[in-house]
Write a protein that holds these residues in place. Structure first.
Motif, PDB file in Angstrom:
ATOM      1  N   GLY A   1      42.205  74.845  35.887  1.00 19.05           N
ATOM      2  CA  GLY A   1      43.507  74.562  36.615  1.00 19.05           C
ATOM      3  C   GLY A   1      43.973  75.920  37.276  1.00 19.05           C
ATOM      4  O   GLY A   1      43.562  76.945  36.929  1.00 19.05           O
ATOM      5  N   THR A   2      45.537  75.622  37.853  1.00 19.92           N
ATOM      6  CA  THR A   2      46.177  76.862  38.616  1.00 19.92           C
ATOM      7  C   THR A   2      47.298  77.009  38.062  1.00 19.92           C
ATOM      8  O   THR A   2      48.210  77.488  39.020  1.00 19.92           O
ATOM      9  CB  THR A   2      45.738  76.691  39.897  1.00 19.92           C
ATOM     10  N   GLY A   3      47.566  76.501  36.891  1.00 23.21           N
ATOM     11  CA  GLY A   3      49.159  76.840  36.407  1.00 23.21           C
ATOM     12  C   GLY A   3      49.175  78.106  35.961  1.00 23.21           C
ATOM     13  O   GLY A   3      48.437  79.134  36.077  1.00 23.21           O
ATOM     14  N   GLY A   4      50.351  78.647  35.578  1.00 22.97           N
ATOM     15  CA  GLY A   4      50.742  80.150  35.019  1.00 22.97           C
ATOM     16  C   GLY A   4      49.725  80.891  34.027  1.00 22.97           C
ATOM     17  O   GLY A   4      49.245  81.825  34.535  1.00 22.97           O
ATOM     18  N   VAL A   5      49.319  80.018  33.202  1.00 20.50           N
ATOM     19  CA  VAL A   5      48.475  80.899  32.097  1.00 20.50           C
ATOM     20  C   VAL A   5      46.818  81.110  32.709  1.00 20.50           C
ATOM     21  O   VAL A   5      46.486  82.034  32.696  1.00 20.50           O
ATOM     22  CB  VAL A   5      48.359  79.867  30.791  1.00 20.50           C
ATOM     23  N   SER A   6      46.648  79.962  33.360  1.00 18.25           N
ATOM     24  CA  SER A   6      45.318  79.960  34.099  1.00 18.25           C
ATOM     25  C   SER A   6      45.239  81.087  35.076  1.00 18.25           C
ATOM     26  O   SER A   6      44.108  81.830  35.062  1.00 18.25           O
ATOM     27  CB  SER A   6      45.005  78.639  34.580  1.00 18.25           C
ATOM     28  N   ILE A   7      46.320  81.163  35.862  1.00 17.42           N
ATOM     29  CA  ILE A   7      46.110  82.298  36.892  1.00 17.42           C
ATOM     30  C   ILE A   7      46.219  83.489  36.512  1.00 17.42           C
ATOM     31  O   ILE A   7      45.570  84.462  36.820  1.00 17.42           O
ATOM     32  CB  ILE A   7      47.391  82.005  38.018  1.00 17.42           C
ATOM     33  N   PHE A   8      47.106  83.775  35.267  1.00 21.86           N
ATOM     34  CA  PHE A   8      47.086  85.214  34.863  1.00 21.86           C
ATOM     35  C   PHE A   8      45.851  85.424  34.231  1.00 21.86           C
ATOM     36  O   PHE A   8      45.127  86.676  34.121  1.00 21.86           O
ATOM     37  CB  PHE A   8      48.279  85.333  33.757  1.00 21.86           C
ATOM     38  N   ALA A   9      45.138  84.569  33.382  1.00 21.21           N
ATOM     39  CA  ALA A   9      43.926  84.619  32.786  1.00 21.21           C
ATOM     40  C   ALA A   9      42.731  85.083  33.942  1.00 21.21           C
ATOM     41  O   ALA A   9      41.928  85.891  33.529  1.00 21.21           O
ATOM     42  CB  ALA A   9      43.527  83.392  32.029  1.00 21.21           C
ATOM     43  N   LEU A  10      42.764  84.254  34.830  1.00 19.98           N
ATOM     44  CA  LEU A  10      41.781  84.685  36.341  1.00 19.98           C
ATOM     45  C   LEU A  10      41.954  86.135  36.381  1.00 19.98           C
ATOM     46  O   LEU A  10      41.292  86.860  36.450  1.00 19.98           O
ATOM     47  CB  LEU A  10      42.325  83.735  37.270  1.00 19.98           C
ATOM     48  N   GLN A  11      43.365  86.545  36.788  1.00 23.78           N
ATOM     49  CA  GLN A  11      43.743  87.702  37.103  1.00 23.78           C
ATOM     50  C   GLN A  11      43.391  88.979  36.192  1.00 23.78           C
ATOM     51  O   GLN A  11      42.668  89.929  36.517  1.00 23.78           O
ATOM     52  CB  GLN A  11      45.141  87.964  37.609  1.00 23.78           C
ATOM     53  N   PHE A  12      43.723  88.714  34.787  1.00 28.90           N
ATOM     54  CA  PHE A  12      43.373  89.685  33.917  1.00 28.90           C
ATOM     55  C   PHE A  12      41.956  89.745  33.624  1.00 28.90           C
ATOM     56  O   PHE A  12      41.201  90.837  33.589  1.00 28.90           O
ATOM     57  CB  PHE A  12      44.000  89.375  32.681  1.00 28.90           C
ATOM     58  N   ALA A  13      41.067  88.855  33.766  1.00 31.31           N
ATOM     59  CA  ALA A  13      39.582  88.661  33.647  1.00 31.31           C
ATOM     60  C   ALA A  13      39.041  89.483  34.842  1.00 31.31           C
ATOM     61  O   ALA A  13      37.895  90.536  34.624  1.00 31.31           O
ATOM     62  CB  ALA A  13      39.068  87.238  33.788  1.00 31.31           C
ATOM     63  N   VAL A  14      39.398  89.506  35.840  1.00 33.17           N
ATOM     64  CA  VAL A  14      39.052  90.176  37.142  1.00 33.17           C
ATOM     65  C   VAL A  14      39.318  91.538  37.003  1.00 33.17           C
ATOM     66  O   VAL A  14      38.563  92.271  37.270  1.00 33.17           O
ATOM     67  CB  VAL A  14      39.651  89.425  38.358  1.00 33.17           C
TER      68      VAL A  14
END
Length: 347
Positions: free
Chosen positions: A174-187
């Motif tokens: 999904g694209t909720g708060g935790v998921s978006i931050f996890a995406l950004q931090f992983a990148v």
């Protein structure tokens, strides 16, 4: 030194719905010698805040609860015995006031803002200084208010006992708060991200943020097989599991042998096949790790990482509501139409 004598705050007249939130003028005591007074500038909302509102969050709530856990603000007064803080410092409060370092305990859980303890949806609040963390200079108050829960949860998941490393593959749901931050931090860390969503429009946003592979789980309900195809049968190193029982079985299929599933939420509702959890965890020698936000020490480490990677880690804010429209902010969060965070501007 003069202090404000009152603060405007939201509180629950009764638990059962966020529609029961009302605002009032409440008396405000000046900080004691070992405390600081913070003016709240912004508050961000969590899925947890919806659970608290409808009585489904597993905690003993104080009467007339002041809600919300995530804030950013400015110190306006400092007790005479406080060291290391001064008037004008920009700060966030940690999710659990007494979680300074190490693992959570029942005593630490009891200091969680917005549930066991009164929260931060108020113009002014007194804090013990050990619960505060400095805001990265490049972030606004609105952006910084998203850090204490969503960002720190994602950071704690990906930098746990086996920290994320370049080349790892991370699955975010999904694209909720935790998921978006996890995406950004992983990148930011050189990892490869696979993102799932029910919306192609939301997946386009995930792609702009750096997700390399996109799966619409409405169009491809067997998304675990898609993940195995992308990884050539190996599976992912980390799953940021926010769906819960409704998605766990597919996460078990999608993770590699020896991989990690970080359980954070249960927005997908009930599911089937939970009897398979023990068998799969043994058969694949995987680890299912529950994440309960994080400590002040982790928060400070995360902020150093954010400061070192300002462009790819800037918080994604879907919408900012004025303080007077807090109930509308809750409704927007509940609609799940958002990507990233929903924020209330307090000042």
């Amino acid at each position: 030194m003069s202090f404000p004598k009152t603060t405007r705050e939201y509180y629950y007249t009764k638990i059962g719905s966020y529609e029961n939130l009302k605002s009032r003028e409440a008396p405000l005591q000046p900080p004691k010698s070992f405390e600081v007074l913070v003016k709240t500038h912004a508050v961000s909302l969590q899925f947890r805040d919806l659970m608290v509102s409808n009585g489904k969050y597993p905690a003993q709530l104080p009467s007339e609860l002041v809600p919300c856990s995530d804030m950013a603000g400015e110190i306006v007064a400092v007790g005479e015995d406080v060291k290391g803080w001064k008037k004008g410092d920009r700060v966030c409060a940690n999710f659990a006031a007494d979680h300074v370092h190490g693992d959570p305990t029942p005593e630490i859980q009891a200091t969680g803002h917005g549930a066991s303890a009164h929260g931060v949806l108020t113009q002014y609040k007194v804090f013990r200084p050990h619960s505060l963390v400095r805001i990265p200079d490049h972030l606004s108050f609105e952006e910084a208010s998203t850090l204490p829960c969503a960002a720190l949860t994602a950071y704690n998941a990906l930098w746990g006992p086996v920290p994320l490393k370049p080349g790892d593959i991370v699955l975010v749901q999904g694209t909720g708060g935790v998921s978006i931050f996890a995406l950004q931090f992983a990148v930011a860390s050189g990892a490869v991200v696979i993102a799932t969503s029910s919306s192609d429009e939301k997946l386009k946003i995930a792609q702009k943020l750096g997700a390399k592979h996109l799966i619409n789980y409405k169009k491809k309900p067997e998304w675990d097989k898609e993940v195995l195809g992308i990884t050539k049968g190996r599976g992912v190193d980390h799953v940021v599991e926010v769906g819960g029982a409704g998605t766990l079985e597919k996460s078990l299929n999608a993770v590699r042998y020896g991989g990690w599933i970080h359980t954070i939420g249960f927005v997908a509702g009930p599911g089937n096949g939970q009897d398979n959890v023990i068998l799969q965890s043994i058969f694949k020698a995987l680890t299912i790790r529950g994440i309960q936000i994080g400590s002040v020490a982790q928060f400070e480490a995360m902020n150093r990482m954010i400061t070192a990677n300002p462009n790819v880690t800037r918080p994604v804010i879907d919408k900012v509501f004025p303080f007077e429209e807090a109930v509308k902010a809750y409704a927007h969060l509940e609609s799940q139409a958002h990507v990233g965070k929903v924020v209330i501007k307090v000042d």
